[in-house]
Design an enzyme around this catalytic site. Structure first.
Site, mmCIF file in Angstrom:
data_model
loop_
_atom_site.group_PDB
_atom_site.id
_atom_site.type_symbol
_atom_site.label_atom_id
_atom_site.label_comp_id
_atom_site.label_asym_id
_atom_site.label_seq_id
_atom_site.Cartn_x
_atom_site.Cartn_y
_atom_site.Cartn_z
ATOM 1 N N LYS A 22 0.846 -1.205 0.000
ATOM 2 C CA LYS A 22 0.000 0.000 0.000
ATOM 3 C C LYS A 22 0.875 1.247 0.000
ATOM 4 C CE LYS A 22 -1.712 1.511 4.081
ATOM 5 N NZ LYS A 22 -1.421 2.892 4.452
ATOM 6 N N ASN A 23 1.871 1.274 0.886
ATOM 7 C CA ASN A 23 2.654 2.500 1.057
ATOM 8 C C ASN A 23 3.680 2.727 -0.050
ATOM 9 O OD1 ASN A 23 1.115 3.008 3.260
ATOM 10 N ND2 ASN A 23 2.688 2.536 4.775
ATOM 11 N N ARG A 92 -4.871 10.589 4.395
ATOM 12 C CA ARG A 92 -3.831 11.614 4.527
ATOM 13 C C ARG A 92 -2.811 11.554 3.393
ATOM 14 N NH1 ARG A 92 -0.375 11.533 6.905
ATOM 15 N NH2 ARG A 92 -0.244 13.665 7.641
ATOM 16 N N CYS A 116 -5.075 12.132 12.733
ATOM 17 C CA CYS A 116 -5.777 10.846 12.698
ATOM 18 C C CYS A 116 -5.609 10.226 14.091
ATOM 19 C CB CYS A 116 -5.196 9.938 11.614
ATOM 20 S SG CYS A 116 -3.581 9.302 12.038
ATOM 21 N N ARG A 121 -0.043 14.402 12.833
ATOM 22 C CA ARG A 121 0.346 14.167 11.436
ATOM 23 C C ARG A 121 0.512 15.470 10.632
ATOM 24 N NH1 ARG A 121 -1.044 8.848 10.302
ATOM 25 N NH2 ARG A 121 0.601 8.925 8.734
ATOM 26 N N PRO A 122 1.305 16.422 11.124
ATOM 27 C CA PRO A 122 1.491 17.678 10.387
ATOM 28 C C PRO A 122 2.233 17.455 9.072
ATOM 29 C CG PRO A 122 3.081 17.521 12.154
ATOM 30 C CD PRO A 122 2.140 16.358 12.333
ATOM 31 N N ILE A 123 2.158 18.460 8.181
ATOM 32 C CA ILE A 123 2.938 18.376 6.926
ATOM 33 C C ILE A 123 3.854 19.594 6.806
ATOM 34 C CG2 ILE A 123 1.231 16.944 5.717
ATOM 35 C CD1 ILE A 123 0.387 19.573 4.230
ATOM 36 N N ASP A 124 4.197 20.199 7.947
ATOM 37 C CA ASP A 124 5.031 21.409 7.928
ATOM 38 C C ASP A 124 6.364 21.190 7.218
ATOM 39 O OD1 ASP A 124 5.380 19.690 10.261
ATOM 40 O OD2 ASP A 124 6.923 21.106 10.880
ATOM 41 N N ASP A 307 5.007 0.693 12.158
ATOM 42 C CA ASP A 307 3.813 0.023 11.616
ATOM 43 C C ASP A 307 3.723 -1.437 12.052
ATOM 44 O OD1 ASP A 307 3.754 1.748 8.389
ATOM 45 O OD2 ASP A 307 3.256 2.376 10.418
ATOM 46 N N ILE A 329 7.936 7.222 17.108
ATOM 47 C CA ILE A 329 7.572 7.920 15.870
ATOM 48 C C ILE A 329 6.280 8.705 16.020
ATOM 49 C CG2 ILE A 329 7.084 7.672 13.404
ATOM 50 C CD1 ILE A 329 9.980 6.906 14.177
ATOM 51 N N ARG A 399 -8.379 -0.782 5.111
ATOM 52 C CA ARG A 399 -7.586 0.287 4.472
ATOM 53 C C ARG A 399 -6.213 -0.232 4.076
ATOM 54 N NH1 ARG A 399 -7.411 5.926 7.351
ATOM 55 N NH2 ARG A 399 -6.048 6.143 5.551
HETATM 56 C C1 EPZ Z 1 4.216 7.073 6.424
HETATM 57 O O1 EPZ Z 1 3.407 8.087 6.993
HETATM 58 C C2 EPZ Z 1 3.333 5.854 6.296
HETATM 59 N N1 EPZ Z 1 2.222 6.147 5.403
HETATM 60 C C3 EPZ Z 1 2.824 5.433 7.671
HETATM 61 O O2 EPZ Z 1 2.087 4.238 7.501
HETATM 62 C C4 EPZ Z 1 4.024 5.143 8.562
HETATM 63 O O3 EPZ Z 1 3.567 4.812 9.862
HETATM 64 C C5 EPZ Z 1 4.928 6.383 8.631
HETATM 65 O O4 EPZ Z 1 5.321 6.766 7.295
HETATM 66 C C6 EPZ Z 1 6.189 6.133 9.447
HETATM 67 O O5 EPZ Z 1 6.895 5.060 8.913
HETATM 68 C C7 EPZ Z 1 2.434 6.132 4.060
HETATM 69 O O6 EPZ Z 1 3.534 5.891 3.592
HETATM 70 C C8 EPZ Z 1 1.236 6.410 3.201
HETATM 71 P P1 EPZ Z 1 6.148 10.504 8.498
HETATM 72 P P2 EPZ Z 1 3.928 9.622 7.015
HETATM 73 O O7 EPZ Z 1 6.002 11.766 7.739
HETATM 74 O O8 EPZ Z 1 4.811 9.862 5.853
HETATM 75 C C9 EPZ Z 1 6.356 13.824 11.882
HETATM 76 C C10 EPZ Z 1 0.367 2.774 7.887
HETATM 77 O O9 EPZ Z 1 0.116 2.194 8.950
HETATM 78 N N2 EPZ Z 1 6.219 14.807 10.781
HETATM 79 O O10 EPZ Z 1 7.321 9.622 8.214
HETATM 80 O O11 EPZ Z 1 2.759 10.482 7.226
HETATM 81 C C11 EPZ Z 1 5.114 12.973 12.065
HETATM 82 O O12 EPZ Z 1 4.168 13.628 12.890
HETATM 83 C C12 EPZ Z 1 0.705 4.238 7.895
HETATM 84 O O13 EPZ Z 1 0.443 2.217 6.756
HETATM 85 C C13 EPZ Z 1 6.243 16.168 11.073
HETATM 86 O O14 EPZ Z 1 6.361 16.565 12.227
HETATM 87 O O15 EPZ Z 1 4.824 9.627 8.326
HETATM 88 C C14 EPZ Z 1 5.663 11.713 12.704
HETATM 89 O O16 EPZ Z 1 5.797 11.926 14.094
HETATM 90 C C15 EPZ Z 1 0.403 4.848 9.227
HETATM 91 N N3 EPZ Z 1 6.099 17.054 10.060
HETATM 92 C C16 EPZ Z 1 7.053 11.572 12.069
HETATM 93 O O17 EPZ Z 1 7.371 12.874 11.535
HETATM 94 C C17 EPZ Z 1 5.952 16.663 8.753
HETATM 95 O O18 EPZ Z 1 5.864 17.532 7.850
HETATM 96 C C18 EPZ Z 1 7.130 10.560 10.939
HETATM 97 O O19 EPZ Z 1 6.068 10.851 10.053
HETATM 98 C C19 EPZ Z 1 5.934 15.280 8.470
HETATM 99 C C20 EPZ Z 1 6.074 14.372 9.495
#
Ligand code: EPZ
Length: 420
Positions: A22-23, A92, A116, A121-124, A307, A329, A399
């Site tokens: 999926k990812n 997301r 969620c 889950r910010p995107i900053d 995960d 994480i 999902r």
């Molecule tokens: C990806 O999410 C995966 N989703 C998640 O899988 C997975 O748990 C996660 O990576 C960590 O491995 C997909 O690939 C679609 P991150 P993502 O950005 O990219 C913080 C599942 O179960 N952060 O690596 O959204 C964030 O809050 C899902 O399949 C910021 O602060 O995760 C987190 O604490 C759940 N600012 C950490 O970084 C940002 O702009 C890692 O998040 C982005 C992230």
């Protein structure tokens, strides 16, 4: 809403398989925005999130279709560069269209994904990187509005490692003017796979270090054909199903190279794991009657994946001793604990730490899924528990797992879907 009725039925034995990742599939589908023409993706899992991404790409202007596990995406070269809230709020990962839209069409209006169950889950960091590449970014009405005459290469370091953040920026950089260096990049196999597909499309991308990407922007990309790799988290979940029931299982398309940290912890729990040489490989797990306790810290790849944390929580609730998990994480990824405790687990959470006092037996109970991996952990616990467990809100499970009950039934599990 569907539910699953799972009855403990002894050790699982036999062969099963994982669907496509999926990812990995989600960013690959979004990458079709970068090239005019038709992309083909094989081994795409039939999941709610995939259907949402296809719906979003159609909304933007692509002709997107899916037959079985094959996706065809035709990009006519124009776009309505918008990702509306009603689509983004259900998934997301819709944020993955932001980088491609900005790079290819010079503008994008993407709803902020919102949080969620597992965190804010910010995107900053996505936005900070795009700004560094010259994008004008404004936030209004819950939307990100971004524009750029043409993105320019930048030397950017992620303060926090972000999987989709890295994926968004590597896609944006592929069409930017000049060189982009992405430092502290995520190394998950899904990122590596996206890079492979982008290079098939003509992108110039190299891994300069294990966590550093250098991208030389090109004028245009051409469509590609790509087969998605097996889902390492689903494969890991199936291995834990064998481990928690004291079984003997072959997961036919599990790749050891993607599961190093998980394999290490399964061995520490007392499981024997071997790479199958015959019929296309895979991983075979032979489990002890009861797992051994252990300490576990979630980390970015190649560390132990967050995960897989909920799945291991279920396993360790059965261990013959005390275990400890630290979730490093996400800030709220223990929603499964209360439900596991309803099944007789003894788990105490304090902040990001969980102390698990293993018990000799769990008992079936009505429980509720709260998020994708939490629902998987409840299924795993139910496979070992005495009696029947009814898991409600399994749309969370659907999902990320394609027909999981069928894959488990191949191993002798008693899992029934109750249509709701
Ligand atoms: C990806 O999410 C995966 N989703 C998640 O899988 C997975 O748990 C996660 O990576 C960590 O491995 C997909 O690939 C679609 P991150 P993502 O950005 O990219 C913080 C599942 O179960 N952060 O690596 O959204 C964030 O809050 C899902 O399949 C910021 O602060 O995760 C987190 O604490 C759940 N600012 C950490 O970084 C940002 O702009 C890692 O998040 C982005 C992230």
């Amino acid at each position: 809403m569907d539910a699953l009725a799972v009855s403990g039925n002894g050790p699982l034995r036999g062969q099963t398989f994982a669907s496509g990742s999926k990812n990995a599939a989600l960013p690959l589908l979004a990458s079709a925005l970068l090239a005019k023409g038709t992309c083909h993706f094989e081994n795409v899992p039939q999941l709610a999130d995939i259907r949402t991404m296809l719906k979003l790409l159609r909304h933007i202007g692509l002709e997107a279709s899916m037959e079985q596990n094959s996706c065809t995406l035709h990009n006519p070269g124009m776009a309505n560069p918008e990702a509306p809230y009603e689509l983004v709020k259900t998934m997301r990962a819709s944020v993955l269209v932001l980088g491609p839209l900005l790079a290819k069409y010079g503008k994008a209006k993407v709803s902020l994904p919102g949080g969620c169950a597992i965190g804010a889950r910010p995107i900053d960091l996505h936005l900070k990187a795009l700004s560094a590449m010259g994008a004008d970014i404004s936030l209004s009405g819950g939307y990100v509005e971004a524009s750029a005459q043409r993105l320019r290469g930048a030397d950017f370091r992620f303060d926090t490692i972000s999987v989709t953040g890295t994926e968004n920026i590597v896609m944006a950089a592929s069409l930017a003017k000049g060189i982009t260096r992405i430092r502290n990049a995520a190394q998950e196999p899904e990122v590596t796979e996206l890079v492979v597909a982008l290079k098939k499309m003509g992108a110039k991308i190299e891994w300069e270090k294990p966590n550093e990407l250098v991208v030389e922007g090109v004028e245009e990309l051409t469509p590609c054909r790509h087969a998605v790799c097996a889902d390492r988290i689903e494969a890991g979940t199936l291995l834990v199903a064998a481990a928690i029931t004291g079984g003997d299982v072959l997961v036919q398309n599990a790749q050891a190279a993607h599961l190093g940290a998980v394999i290490d912890k399964l061995k520490e729990a007392g499981c024997e794991i071997s790479e199958a040489q015959e019929n296309g490989g895979g991983l075979r797990l032979v489990a002890p009657p009861r797992p051994r306790p252990l300490q576990l810290q979630t980390q970015e790849y190649p560390g132990f994946p967050t995960d897989m944390q909920a799945q291991f929580m279920a396993l360790l609730s059965m261990a013959d001793g005390d275990s400890e998990i630290s979730e490093n994480i996400f800030e709220n990824r223990y929603m499964h604990v209360a439900e596991l405790c309803r099944m007789g687990a003894h788990i105490h959470v304090s902040g990001t730490h969980a102390l698990i006092h293993g018990v000799p037996q769990l008992s079936g109970a009505p429980v509720m899924a709260t998020d994708l991996r939490a629902s998987a952990s409840l299924v795993l616990a139910a496979l070992r528990a005495e009696g029947t467990t009814t898991i409600s809100r399994v749309y969370h499970l659907d999902r990320g797992y394609e027909r999981l009950e069928e894959k488990l039934a191949l191993l002798g599990a008693k899992v029934e879907r109750i249509r709701g």
